[in-house]
Design a protein around this motif. Structure first.
Motif, mmCIF file in Angstrom:
data_model
loop_
_atom_site.group_PDB
_atom_site.id
_atom_site.type_symbol
_atom_site.label_atom_id
_atom_site.label_comp_id
_atom_site.label_asym_id
_atom_site.label_seq_id
_atom_site.Cartn_x
_atom_site.Cartn_y
_atom_site.Cartn_z
ATOM 1 N N MET A 1 7.423 7.342 9.528
ATOM 2 C CA MET A 1 7.520 5.978 9.021
ATOM 3 C C MET A 1 8.436 5.164 9.922
ATOM 4 S SD MET A 1 5.861 5.133 6.299
ATOM 5 C CE MET A 1 4.442 6.139 5.877
ATOM 6 N N PRO A 2 8.229 3.871 10.124
ATOM 7 C CA PRO A 2 6.994 3.170 9.780
ATOM 8 C C PRO A 2 5.824 3.715 10.605
ATOM 9 C CG PRO A 2 8.411 1.781 11.143
ATOM 10 C CD PRO A 2 9.189 3.006 10.834
ATOM 11 N N PRO A 3 4.612 3.609 10.075
ATOM 12 C CA PRO A 3 3.462 4.219 10.740
ATOM 13 C C PRO A 3 3.250 3.670 12.153
ATOM 14 C CG PRO A 3 2.864 3.367 8.559
ATOM 15 C CD PRO A 3 4.234 2.869 8.855
ATOM 16 N N TRP B 1 15.223 6.122 -2.763
ATOM 17 C CA TRP B 1 14.401 6.742 -1.719
ATOM 18 C C TRP B 1 15.223 7.146 -0.488
ATOM 19 C CZ3 TRP B 1 9.607 8.182 -2.823
ATOM 20 C CH2 TRP B 1 8.996 7.582 -3.927
ATOM 21 N N SER C 1 14.579 10.519 1.210
ATOM 22 C CA SER C 1 13.205 10.568 1.707
ATOM 23 C C SER C 1 13.048 9.661 2.935
ATOM 24 C CB SER C 1 12.276 10.141 0.573
ATOM 25 O OG SER C 1 10.959 10.102 0.984
ATOM 26 N N MET D 1 19.975 4.173 10.433
ATOM 27 C CA MET D 1 19.477 4.450 9.077
ATOM 28 C C MET D 1 19.925 5.834 8.610
ATOM 29 S SD MET D 1 15.755 2.663 9.507
ATOM 30 C CE MET D 1 15.141 2.699 7.853
ATOM 31 N N LEU E 1 10.482 2.246 15.437
ATOM 32 C CA LEU E 1 11.925 2.050 15.503
ATOM 33 C C LEU E 1 12.479 2.661 16.787
ATOM 34 C CD1 LEU E 1 12.750 3.021 11.797
ATOM 35 C CD2 LEU E 1 12.409 0.736 12.747
ATOM 36 N N LEU F 1 10.059 -1.595 -0.944
ATOM 37 C CA LEU F 1 11.360 -1.450 -0.286
ATOM 38 C C LEU F 1 11.993 -2.823 -0.045
ATOM 39 C CD1 LEU F 1 10.517 1.346 2.366
ATOM 40 C CD2 LEU F 1 11.595 1.625 0.136
ATOM 41 N N VAL G 1 11.809 8.675 8.413
ATOM 42 C CA VAL G 1 12.120 7.834 9.567
ATOM 43 C C VAL G 1 12.555 8.713 10.745
ATOM 44 C CG1 VAL G 1 13.862 6.192 10.370
ATOM 45 C CG2 VAL G 1 12.585 5.720 8.288
ATOM 46 N N MET H 1 0.814 -1.203 0.000
ATOM 47 C CA MET H 1 0.000 0.000 0.000
ATOM 48 C C MET H 1 0.848 1.254 0.000
ATOM 49 S SD MET H 1 -1.579 0.460 3.798
ATOM 50 C CE MET H 1 -2.643 1.847 3.569
ATOM 51 N N ALA H 2 2.129 1.123 0.332
ATOM 52 C CA ALA H 2 3.011 2.296 0.273
ATOM 53 C C ALA H 2 3.254 2.647 -1.195
ATOM 54 C CB ALA H 2 4.315 1.985 0.984
ATOM 55 N N PRO H 3 3.725 3.863 -1.458
ATOM 56 C CA PRO H 3 3.886 4.263 -2.868
ATOM 57 C C PRO H 3 5.018 3.527 -3.582
ATOM 58 C CG PRO H 3 4.027 6.157 -1.384
ATOM 59 C CD PRO H 3 4.014 4.935 -0.532
ATOM 60 N N MET H 4 5.851 2.816 -2.848
ATOM 61 C CA MET H 4 6.960 2.127 -3.522
ATOM 62 C C MET H 4 7.283 0.854 -2.748
ATOM 63 S SD MET H 4 7.784 4.438 -1.265
ATOM 64 C CE MET H 4 8.637 4.480 0.284
HETATM 65 C C1 HEM Z 1 11.066 1.262 8.050
HETATM 66 C C2 HEM Z 1 9.980 1.082 7.303
HETATM 67 C C3 HEM Z 1 9.467 2.143 6.347
HETATM 68 C C4 HEM Z 1 10.143 3.091 5.658
HETATM 69 C C5 HEM Z 1 11.641 3.350 5.620
HETATM 70 C C6 HEM Z 1 9.147 3.855 4.893
HETATM 71 C C7 HEM Z 1 9.444 4.911 4.056
HETATM 72 C C8 HEM Z 1 8.504 5.710 3.409
HETATM 73 C C9 HEM Z 1 8.792 6.889 2.619
HETATM 74 C C10 HEM Z 1 10.191 7.424 2.314
HETATM 75 C C11 HEM Z 1 7.609 7.407 2.170
HETATM 76 C C12 HEM Z 1 7.402 8.663 1.311
HETATM 77 C C13 HEM Z 1 7.126 8.264 -0.110
HETATM 78 C C14 HEM Z 1 6.834 9.465 -1.029
HETATM 79 O O1 HEM Z 1 7.392 10.552 -0.800
HETATM 80 O O2 HEM Z 1 6.047 9.297 -1.973
HETATM 81 C C15 HEM Z 1 6.564 6.547 2.666
HETATM 82 C C16 HEM Z 1 5.208 6.725 2.434
HETATM 83 C C17 HEM Z 1 4.239 5.823 2.783
HETATM 84 N N1 HEM Z 1 4.410 4.658 3.503
HETATM 85 FE FE1 HEM Z 1 6.155 4.041 4.367
HETATM 86 N N2 HEM Z 1 7.904 3.329 5.132
HETATM 87 C C18 HEM Z 1 8.048 2.292 6.009
HETATM 88 C C19 HEM Z 1 7.042 1.480 6.496
HETATM 89 C C20 HEM Z 1 5.745 1.526 6.060
HETATM 90 C C21 HEM Z 1 4.721 0.599 6.439
HETATM 91 C C22 HEM Z 1 4.939 -0.602 7.396
HETATM 92 C C23 HEM Z 1 3.578 0.970 5.807
HETATM 93 C C24 HEM Z 1 2.191 0.375 5.838
HETATM 94 C C25 HEM Z 1 1.713 -0.358 6.815
HETATM 95 C C26 HEM Z 1 3.867 2.157 5.041
HETATM 96 C C27 HEM Z 1 2.945 2.847 4.276
HETATM 97 C C28 HEM Z 1 3.209 4.049 3.627
HETATM 98 C C29 HEM Z 1 2.186 4.847 2.954
HETATM 99 C C30 HEM Z 1 0.707 4.517 2.843
HETATM 100 C C31 HEM Z 1 2.840 5.965 2.435
HETATM 101 C C32 HEM Z 1 2.201 7.119 1.665
HETATM 102 C C33 HEM Z 1 1.838 8.167 2.654
HETATM 103 C C34 HEM Z 1 1.262 9.393 2.009
HETATM 104 O O3 HEM Z 1 1.388 9.575 0.784
HETATM 105 O O4 HEM Z 1 0.713 10.203 2.766
HETATM 106 N N3 HEM Z 1 5.185 2.456 5.218
HETATM 107 N N4 HEM Z 1 7.128 5.532 3.410
#
Ligand code: HEM
Length: 224
Positions: free
Chosen positions: A28-30, A15, A18, A56, A48, A6, A23, A1-4
């Motif tokens: 993030m993580p949520p 990334w 970002s 990181m 974390l 990992l 972090v 569900m995240a935009p990319m």
């Molecule tokens: C250490 C773990 C994680 C890292 C390093 C991380 C990193 C990131 C980063 C860099 C972005 C920004 C992306 C952008 O600019 O388009 C992002 C967005 C997002 N991530 Fe994560 N993430 C992590 C864990 C998670 C987890 C576990 C979930 C879901 C359960 C998640 C869901 C999302 C979502 C939905 C977005 C979009 C948020 C928005 O556009 O408002 N992430 N994440």
């Protein structure tokens, strides 16, 4: 569900900056618990530690190197989409696939089924999930409610599927009552994704042995 994704170094590298920002700001993580007030000890806390964040951040500041490939741990294996995370004794499906159009606004679909319980039963675990892999792409959530009384069609919240959600497993000697004659309502929030998609959802229940009553009975679902 995240935009990319990992999952690999190649996925992560673009990334890096970002990741440092998200972090270190704890976006993030949520994890929506304020780190500066109130209870801090929670089961299954995925946030974390300060040390992990510092590691990181330092990695990004050092140019986000790949490092020595020989030190790389094996990739994590994720369970197949059709794997139940509990061993359900009974599984009920929405009776026929709902055909979601390729295009259009989000849809909210209610389907009520009769699981046919002639006696009260207690459940020790419950999981809701799509039946076919294609459904995962279009489903925002599937909630299930217990309808004990046809005059109260809202019923009681039972369980939910949403991205990343496994099963609700009650702690030992506790469970949830499903009264004889109760129906199960599925509420589906669907998001068309460019392809006509067949949507079918299943709920799996793990039952207490017939006649067993758990010491603690939850009123709403109690994710463990
Ligand atoms: C250490 C773990 C994680 C890292 C390093 C991380 C990193 C990131 C980063 C860099 C972005 C920004 C992306 C952008 O600019 O388009 C992002 C967005 C997002 N991530 Fe994560 N993430 C992590 C864990 C998670 C987890 C576990 C979930 C879901 C359960 C998640 C869901 C999302 C979502 C939905 C977005 C979009 C948020 C928005 O556009 O408002 N992430 N994440």
């Amino acid at each position: 569900m995240a935009p990319m994704s990992l999952l690999t170094y190649q996925d992560v590298r673009p990334w890096a900056r970002s990741i440092k920002a998200k972090v270190s700001s704890r976006e993030m993580p949520p994890w929506f618990i304020d780190k500066h007030v109130g209870i801090q000890k929670f089961k299954n806390d995925p946030s974390l530690t300060d040390d992990e964040i510092a590691t990181m951040v330092k990695w990004v500041d050092d140019g986000a190197p790949q490092g020595n490939l020989a030190d790389m741990p094996p990739p994590r294996n994720f369970s197949d989409l059709d794997t139940w995370h509990i061993k359900p004794d009974v599984v009920f499906k929405t009776p026929k696939p709902y055909i979601l159009k390729a295009q259009g606004p989000d849809e909210f679909v209610d389907v009520t089924i009769d699981p046919g319980f002639k006696e009260d039963v207690y459940i020790s675990a419950v999981e809701t999930k799509p039946v076919e892999a294609a459904t995962f792409k279009v489903i925002h959530h599937a909630t299930t409610n217990l309808i004990e009384d046809d005059d109260d069609p809202t019923g009681l919240f039972l369980n939910e599927y949403a991205v990343g959600k496994g099963a609700d497993v009650f702690p030992p000697n506790s469970g949830r009552l499903i009264k004889a004659g109760s129906k199960i309502n599925f509420n589906l929030h669907l998001h068309p994704d460019g392809e006509q998609t067949s949507v079918q959802i299943a709920i799996g229940l793990k039952l207490f042995p017939k006649g067993d009553v758990p010491k603690y009975v939850a009123f709403h679902s109690c994710p463990n």
